[in-house]
Write a protein that holds these residues in place. Structure first.
Motif, short mmCIF file in Angstrom:
data_model
loop_
_atom_site.label_atom_id
_atom_site.label_comp_id
_atom_site.label_asym_id
_atom_site.label_seq_id
_atom_site.Cartn_x
_atom_site.Cartn_y
_atom_site.Cartn_z
N GLY A 1 0.79 -1.22 0.00
CA GLY A 1 0.00 0.00 0.00
C GLY A 1 0.82 1.26 0.00
N GLY A 2 2.09 1.15 -0.34
CA GLY A 2 2.96 2.32 -0.33
C GLY A 2 3.67 2.47 1.01
N PRO A 3 4.38 3.57 1.21
CA PRO A 3 5.09 3.79 2.48
C PRO A 3 4.14 3.67 3.66
CG PRO A 3 5.68 5.46 0.86
CD PRO A 3 4.55 4.69 0.28
N ALA A 4 4.54 2.94 4.69
CA ALA A 4 3.62 2.64 5.79
C ALA A 4 4.38 2.59 7.11
CB ALA A 4 2.92 1.31 5.54
N VAL A 5 3.68 3.00 8.16
CA VAL A 5 4.22 2.95 9.52
C VAL A 5 3.16 2.31 10.40
CG1 VAL A 5 5.02 4.28 11.51
CG2 VAL A 5 5.63 5.01 9.18
N VAL A 6 3.55 1.34 11.22
CA VAL A 6 2.62 0.70 12.14
C VAL A 6 2.48 1.57 13.39
CG1 VAL A 6 2.13 -1.34 13.53
CG2 VAL A 6 3.23 -1.59 11.29
N PRO A 7 1.29 2.11 13.68
CA PRO A 7 1.13 2.97 14.85
C PRO A 7 1.21 2.17 16.15
CG PRO A 7 -0.99 2.56 13.81
CD PRO A 7 0.05 1.96 12.91
N GLU B 1 -3.22 -6.26 21.48
CA GLU B 1 -4.49 -6.85 21.06
C GLU B 1 -5.65 -5.93 21.48
OE1 GLU B 1 -5.12 -9.68 19.29
OE2 GLU B 1 -2.95 -9.70 18.97
N PRO B 2 -6.66 -5.77 20.68
CA PRO B 2 -7.79 -4.91 21.06
C PRO B 2 -8.55 -5.48 22.24
CG PRO B 2 -8.29 -6.12 19.04
CD PRO B 2 -6.84 -6.38 19.34
N ALA B 3 -9.03 -4.59 23.11
CA ALA B 3 -9.78 -5.02 24.28
C ALA B 3 -11.19 -5.48 23.90
CB ALA B 3 -9.85 -3.88 25.30
N ARG B 4 -11.72 -4.98 22.80
CA ARG B 4 -13.05 -5.35 22.30
C ARG B 4 -12.91 -5.78 20.84
NH1 ARG B 4 -16.43 0.05 23.28
NH2 ARG B 4 -14.48 0.98 22.52
N PRO B 5 -13.91 -6.47 20.31
CA PRO B 5 -13.85 -6.81 18.89
C PRO B 5 -13.62 -5.54 18.05
CG PRO B 5 -15.67 -7.97 19.93
CD PRO B 5 -15.13 -7.00 20.95
N ARG B 6 -12.65 -5.64 17.16
CA ARG B 6 -12.30 -4.49 16.33
C ARG B 6 -12.90 -4.65 14.94
NH1 ARG B 6 -6.25 -3.25 16.62
NH2 ARG B 6 -6.92 -1.96 18.39
N VAL B 7 -13.50 -3.58 14.45
CA VAL B 7 -14.10 -3.57 13.11
C VAL B 7 -13.46 -2.44 12.32
CG1 VAL B 7 -16.21 -3.20 11.78
CG2 VAL B 7 -16.29 -4.52 13.92
N ALA B 8 -12.91 -2.77 11.15
CA ALA B 8 -12.35 -1.74 10.27
C ALA B 8 -13.43 -1.24 9.33
CB ALA B 8 -11.18 -2.30 9.48
N LEU B 9 -13.43 0.07 9.10
CA LEU B 9 -14.28 0.66 8.07
C LEU B 9 -13.34 1.40 7.11
CD1 LEU B 9 -17.64 2.50 8.40
CD2 LEU B 9 -15.86 3.39 6.90
N THR B 10 -13.25 0.90 5.88
CA THR B 10 -12.35 1.49 4.90
C THR B 10 -13.02 1.46 3.53
OG1 THR B 10 -10.16 1.35 3.88
CG2 THR B 10 -11.12 -0.72 4.66
N LEU B 11 -13.10 2.61 2.89
CA LEU B 11 -13.84 2.71 1.64
C LEU B 11 -12.96 3.12 0.46
CD1 LEU B 11 -17.10 4.36 3.01
CD2 LEU B 11 -16.66 1.95 2.57
N GLY B 12 -11.64 2.96 0.62
CA GLY B 12 -10.73 3.13 -0.50
C GLY B 12 -10.42 4.57 -0.84
N ILE B 13 -9.53 4.72 -1.86
CA ILE B 13 -9.07 6.05 -2.24
C ILE B 13 -9.73 6.58 -3.51
CG2 ILE B 13 -6.84 5.73 -1.14
CD1 ILE B 13 -5.64 5.13 -3.86
N ALA C 1 -1.44 -4.45 8.28
CA ALA C 1 -1.15 -4.46 9.72
C ALA C 1 -2.43 -4.39 10.55
CB ALA C 1 -0.23 -3.29 10.07
N LEU C 2 -3.43 -3.67 10.05
CA LEU C 2 -4.68 -3.50 10.79
C LEU C 2 -5.56 -4.74 10.74
CD1 LEU C 2 -6.92 -1.79 12.20
CD2 LEU C 2 -7.57 -0.99 9.90
N LEU C 3 -5.75 -5.32 9.58
CA LEU C 3 -6.78 -6.35 9.40
C LEU C 3 -6.55 -7.62 10.23
CD1 LEU C 3 -7.54 -5.94 5.60
CD2 LEU C 3 -8.78 -5.05 7.56
N PRO C 4 -5.30 -8.06 10.48
CA PRO C 4 -5.15 -9.24 11.34
C PRO C 4 -5.69 -9.05 12.75
CG PRO C 4 -3.13 -8.85 10.09
CD PRO C 4 -4.02 -7.65 9.89
N THR C 5 -5.91 -7.80 13.16
CA THR C 5 -6.43 -7.54 14.51
C THR C 5 -7.94 -7.38 14.52
OG1 THR C 5 -6.34 -5.10 14.42
CG2 THR C 5 -4.29 -6.25 14.92
N CYS C 6 -8.58 -7.52 13.35
CA CYS C 6 -10.01 -7.22 13.24
C CYS C 6 -10.87 -8.47 13.28
CB CYS C 6 -10.29 -6.47 11.93
SG CYS C 6 -9.61 -4.79 11.91
#
Length: 425
Positions: free
Chosen positions: A234-240, A246-258, A314-319
């Motif tokens: 996805g180009g240059p990336a940094v893991v925050p 691990e998330p304390a609650r179920p994590r849901v990603a919302l991503t609608l692209g560029i 990096a995000l999606l494996p935690t979701c």
């Protein structure tokens, strides 16, 4: 070997080329990437050698189509590409032909014209053995025809374009000989003759096509497919830092692209309504939205983490689930984890890709203009609570993993290049 990749300056399409370019480079082959001058920094940021060709030209494909075809494209496939998902017996020759004329004159000519002359000149100078082009960069096969290079499409989604081409040719063959017009062949053939050749069908769909989709989702045309596993880039990336735990609650990603923000006025789905509908759920929503879209929101619910960008791989494996637009790059990255999806598709190939994924069982889909907050909430609760969605997502992940990686594909590309390459002109 010398391998030349070429693409119009569209970041989401180029990014799917990068892992294969890396694989070929690390196998010892020479690799160059040609695109318009404005795209040079994107190419070099990927660690690849750029070749600026032609003049800068913004990509606004759908905005240039006739209004009725542009509107159809934003709801799925425009004419003539809708032929890929329709029953061939229902296709109308006059409508399909008119659509082909429109996309060739308003879309393909405009996107490719700035690059063709310089790309041919560079190819004649550098003499690539293989040219790899994304399916809308017809400057690639024109340069291959001019030099005798083998050439291949690298598909960034299901093969809507190749399948529509096959359906068009079938429909054309049923017409009286005097009425068998072919706008794409006429346009490409003009360049072929200019550079000392004649049109052949490989100029439309490649000597072969590198396909990143497994059999359960694949759309096939009358062409030679070579499967390859998708690798996220996805180009240059940094893991925050917040992704370290691990998330304390179920994590849901919302991503609608560029694409919606880079090519159109914004997202079709009402993001604020969706976020509000999820406010009372015991989940963490990570919403990746461009700053221009963030400014359109009112108050953001307390269970929402709003970010401009985070690397999806990096995000999606935690979701536990993902809400997305079924854009190919986002969809492919999601399938590798595996995570159930709620898809809200709208543009070009997205609705058909989402439909196929829903039939496979890992996705629930709602057309973006019908993706109200309550509708998305109901779908999300289903994919979170019903184990069948994760089971189907796991099965789909395993299908993708069974495909050869870019590194594993390199010897096959060497063989195919030797088979299709002709004497360098």
């Amino acid at each position: 070997m010398r391998i030349l990749f070429t693409t119009t300056p569209d970041k989401s399409l180029f990014q799917q080329m990068v892992p294969l370019a890396w694989a070929l480079r690390t196998a010892g082959h020479e690799v160059r990437v040609a695109s318009q001058p404005s795209f040079t920094d994107v190419i070099t940021q990927a660690g690849l050698t750029a070749v600026p060709v032609g003049s800068a030209r913004d990509i606004q494909r759908l905005a240039r189509l006739k209004p009725e075809h542009a509107e159809a494209a934003r709801k799925g496939l425009p004419v003539p590409y809708d032929a890929a998902e329709r029953d061939p017996a229902e296709l109308d020759w006059e409508t399909t032909l008119a659509g082909y004329r429109d996309v060739v004159s308003q879309w393909h000519r405009t996107d490719n014209f700035p690059m063709i002359k310089d790309l041919v000149e560079f190819a004649r100078h550098w003499r690539p053995d293989l040219i790899i082009w994304e399916p809308l960069t017809y400057a690639g096969p024109i340069a291959a025809k001019a030099t005798g290079a083998a050439h291949a499409r690298l598909l960034w989604s299901i093969d809507v374009i190749g399948t529509a081409r096959t359906r068009f040719l079938e429909l054309k063959a049923r017409q009286p000989e005097a009425e068998r017009a072919d706008p794409l062949a006429d346009w490409l053939g003009g360049y072929a003759r200019k550079y000392g050749g004649e049109f052949t069908e490989d100029m439309a769909t490649g000597h072969f096509s590198i396909d990143q989709f497994p059999a359960s989702l694949r759309m096939t045309a009358d062409t030679h497919y070579v499967p390859m596993r998708y690798v996220p880039y996805g180009g240059p990336a940094v893991v925050p830092r917040w992704l370290w735990e691990e998330p304390a609650r179920p994590r849901v990603a919302l991503t609608l692209g560029i694409a919606a923000t880079s090519r159109f006025a914004g997202h079709v789905a009402d993001v604020g309504d969706i976020l509000d509908s999820l406010a009372d759920l015991d989940i963490e929503v990570v919403a990746t939205l461009a700053e221009s879209e963030q400014r359109k929101l009112g108050a953001v619910p307390g269970n929402v983490r709003l970010v401009s960008y985070v690397p999806l791989h990096a995000l999606l494996p935690t979701c536990s689930a993902v809400i997305n637009h079924a854009g190919p790059g986002t969809f492919l990255t999601t399938t590798l984890n595996p995570v159930p999806q709620v898809a809200v598709p709208w543009d070009f190939d997205e609705p058909e890709l989402a439909r196929r994924a829903a039939a496979q069982g890992s996705v629930l889909t709602i057309r973006a203009d019908r993706a109200t907050g309550p509708a998305v909430r109901e779908a999300l609760l289903r994919v979170l609570r019903e184990p069948g969605f994760r089971q189907a997502a796991t099965a789909l992940r395993d299908e993708f993993r069974a495909l050869p990686s870019p590194n594993e594909l390199v010897p096959r590309l060497e063989e195919l290049t030797a088979a299709y390459r002709t004497a360098i002109r």
